[in-house]
Design a protein around this motif. Structure first.
Motif, PDB file in Angstrom:
ATOM      1  N   ARG A 183       1.050  -1.212   0.018  1.00  0.00           N
ATOM      2  CA  ARG A 183      -0.320  -0.160  -0.132  1.00  0.00           C
ATOM      3  C   ARG A 183       0.936   1.217  -0.044  1.00  0.00           C
ATOM      4  O   ARG A 183       2.238   1.214   0.560  1.00  0.00           O
ATOM      5  CB  ARG A 183      -0.851   0.069   1.030  1.00  0.00           C
ATOM      6  N   ALA A 230       0.519   5.914   0.053  1.00  0.00           N
ATOM      7  CA  ALA A 230      -0.370   6.985   0.317  1.00  0.00           C
ATOM      8  C   ALA A 230      -0.014   8.058  -1.022  1.00  0.00           C
ATOM      9  O   ALA A 230       0.871   8.121  -1.432  1.00  0.00           O
ATOM     10  CB  ALA A 230       0.061   7.706   1.619  1.00  0.00           C
ATOM     11  N   GLU A 259      -1.532   2.077  10.141  1.00  0.00           N
ATOM     12  CA  GLU A 259      -0.567   2.085   9.015  1.00  0.00           C
ATOM     13  C   GLU A 259      -1.019   3.115   8.084  1.00  0.00           C
ATOM     14  O   GLU A 259      -0.043   3.950   7.407  1.00  0.00           O
ATOM     15  CB  GLU A 259      -0.603   0.854   8.307  1.00  0.00           C
ATOM     16  N   ASN A 260      -2.358   3.640   7.719  1.00  0.00           N
ATOM     17  CA  ASN A 260      -2.854   4.599   6.840  1.00  0.00           C
ATOM     18  C   ASN A 260      -2.319   5.787   7.107  1.00  0.00           C
ATOM     19  O   ASN A 260      -1.915   6.514   6.743  1.00  0.00           O
ATOM     20  CB  ASN A 260      -4.442   4.529   6.546  1.00  0.00           C
ATOM     21  N   LEU A 301       0.340   8.336   5.309  1.00  0.00           N
ATOM     22  CA  LEU A 301      -0.301   9.820   5.007  1.00  0.00           C
ATOM     23  C   LEU A 301       0.177  10.943   5.799  1.00  0.00           C
ATOM     24  O   LEU A 301       0.708  11.777   5.113  1.00  0.00           O
ATOM     25  CB  LEU A 301      -1.976   9.682   5.318  1.00  0.00           C
ATOM     26  N   VAL A 328      -9.884   9.161   5.735  1.00  0.00           N
ATOM     27  CA  VAL A 328      -8.868   8.424   5.066  1.00  0.00           C
ATOM     28  C   VAL A 328      -9.890   7.705   3.869  1.00  0.00           C
ATOM     29  O   VAL A 328     -10.984   7.128   4.448  1.00  0.00           O
ATOM     30  CB  VAL A 328      -8.224   7.292   6.010  1.00  0.00           C
ATOM     31  N   GLU A 349      -9.706   4.868   0.988  1.00  0.00           N
ATOM     32  CA  GLU A 349      -8.904   3.690   0.600  1.00  0.00           C
ATOM     33  C   GLU A 349      -9.201   3.411  -0.724  1.00  0.00           C
ATOM     34  O   GLU A 349     -10.624   2.965  -0.883  1.00  0.00           O
ATOM     35  CB  GLU A 349      -8.752   2.585   1.686  1.00  0.00           C
ATOM     36  N   VAL A 364      -5.148   6.361   0.461  1.00  0.00           N
ATOM     37  CA  VAL A 364      -4.305   5.420   0.379  1.00  0.00           C
ATOM     38  C   VAL A 364      -4.744   4.284  -0.545  1.00  0.00           C
ATOM     39  O   VAL A 364      -5.952   4.192  -0.773  1.00  0.00           O
ATOM     40  CB  VAL A 364      -4.442   4.773   1.705  1.00  0.00           C
ATOM     41  N   ARG A 421      -4.401   0.643  -2.039  1.00  0.00           N
ATOM     42  CA  ARG A 421      -3.847  -0.942  -1.832  1.00  0.00           C
ATOM     43  C   ARG A 421      -3.521  -1.347  -3.104  1.00  0.00           C
ATOM     44  O   ARG A 421      -4.309  -1.607  -3.860  1.00  0.00           O
ATOM     45  CB  ARG A 421      -5.009  -1.524  -1.083  1.00  0.00           C
TER      46      ARG A 421
END
Length: 368
Positions: free
Chosen positions: A42, A44, A150-151, A155, A336, A338, A364, A366
């Protein structure tokens, strides 16, 4: 010899950042001697990535992940990747690393200076590039790493690192005598992160300059004493020593700020280009000439004074506090978003380039 696998990459036209294409090739996942292969899971995408691409030639950001094509480059992105093959002692298959990656499925690397913390990519083409971008951190080592954030890390950490070090640089220089700081592109995460890091400075007024459309959002941030739109610049009093922190890169705006504050402008700090994708220009119509802030230089200074552990602690603790501020339930400042796959990355890059991503959004992607 392993069976070939499909390696995918998203490459971008260097002189037209809203033009990109997805390419596939078959490669063996057998590392050469001294190599590791990481699969990027993944990454950002923020205005920061557009800045990397905009300054890709002048600051050699295109040089980190060569494409072999003169007119096409890899937009660098911060993310997480897992080791899928290793011929390096101390790096095992399955380990997860945080760092600077291309928007691609895999990256072949030549680790050097392998420690518990991680490693540096010693690939020949990266030898002359800024070392801070060549460092990869082992998630199992990082005391501030949590899988459920993690995100937020990819970011905000690269942006907050700049925010934290910029605030430290300004404090290290006693704000150059200023009692007012004026931030352009004040809705950008790096700008308001810097303002947050400059809280509790006695007598300091932090002024947000932003677009009319983002003014309401900026007023909710709580880290500026005053918020004005670009059209309202003339309403700001010119009654005290002022420091301009330019996150927009807009040359006309810079000239207007310099002219408005005239003799009271004590320092002009160029920190980024949230609004401009032109090459960086350190010029102004009058007053102090802009000085470019480059976070790795301040990190190098603090590494010598505090030690790398002290710098990591300073940034890590500040980052945890920033996470809490931007995700506070009563006033969340970050949504966020995704996405999945290379087409999603293409769309986000194009919208970032055209200024179509609201400041509250953090994207983000993936890749697997």
């Amino acid at each position: 010899m392993q069976r070939p696998t499909t390696v995918t990459r998203l490459i971008t036209r260097k002189n037209a950042l809203d033009q990109s294409r997805i390419e596939h090739e078959q490669r063996s996942l057998s590392p050469a001697a001294g190599e590791v292969i990481l699969k990027i899971e993944r990454c950002a995408l923020t205005t920061n990535n557009i800045t990397y691409a905009a300054y890709g030639n002048s600051m050699n950001y295109w040089g980190f992940f060569p494409t072999g094509l003169a007119d096409w480059g890899h937009v660098p992105a911060w993310g997480f990747a897992d080791v899928v093959a290793s011929d390096v002692v101390g790096i095992k298959v399955g380990e997860r690393f945080y760092g600077y990656f291309p928007i691609a499925s895999h990256l072949w690397m030549r680790p050097e200076r392998v420690t518990e913390r991680g490693f540096y990519d010693g690939a020949e083409h990266r030898q002359g590039l800024t070392s801070a971008y060549n460092q990869y951190t082992r998630c199992s080592w990082d005391a501030y790493y949590h899988a459920d954030t993690e995100n937020l890390q990819i970011l905000l950490k690269p942006l907050f690192l700049t925010s934290s070090m910029l605030a430290d640089f300004l404090q290290d220089n006693q704000l150059f005598g200023a009692t007012r700081l004026v931030f352009s592109s004040a809705s950008s995460k790096t700008a308001y992160g810097t303002a947050v890091c400059l809280e509790n400075q006695p007598g300091l007024e932090r002024v947000a300059l932003t677009s009319a459309g983002n003014k309401a959002f900026v007023e909710t941030l709580g880290c500026y004493e005053r918020t004005v739109s670009y059209a309202e610049l003339a309403s700001l009093p010119n009654d005290r020593p002022t420091l301009y922190v330019d996150f927009s890169g807009d040359l006309d705006l810079r000239d207007h700020v310099h002219q408005h504050f005239a003799g009271n402008l004590v320092y002009s700090c160029f920190a980024g280009s949230a609004q401009s994708t032109d090459e960086a220009r350190l010029t102004a119509i009058e007053g102090p000439q802009p000085v470019f802030f480059f976070a790795p230089i301040q990190i190098r200074k603090r590494n010598a004074e505090w030690g790398p552990e002290g710098v990591s602690q300073h940034i890590g603790e500040g980052l945890q506090q920033f996470y809490r501020q931007v995700t506070a339930a009563e006033n969340p400042l970050l949504n966020v978003v995704e996405g999945a796959g290379y087409e999603a990355a293409q769309d986000v890059i194009s919208r970032l380039f055209h200024g179509q991503v609201p400041p509250v959004e953090g994207h983000v992607i993936r890749l697997v």
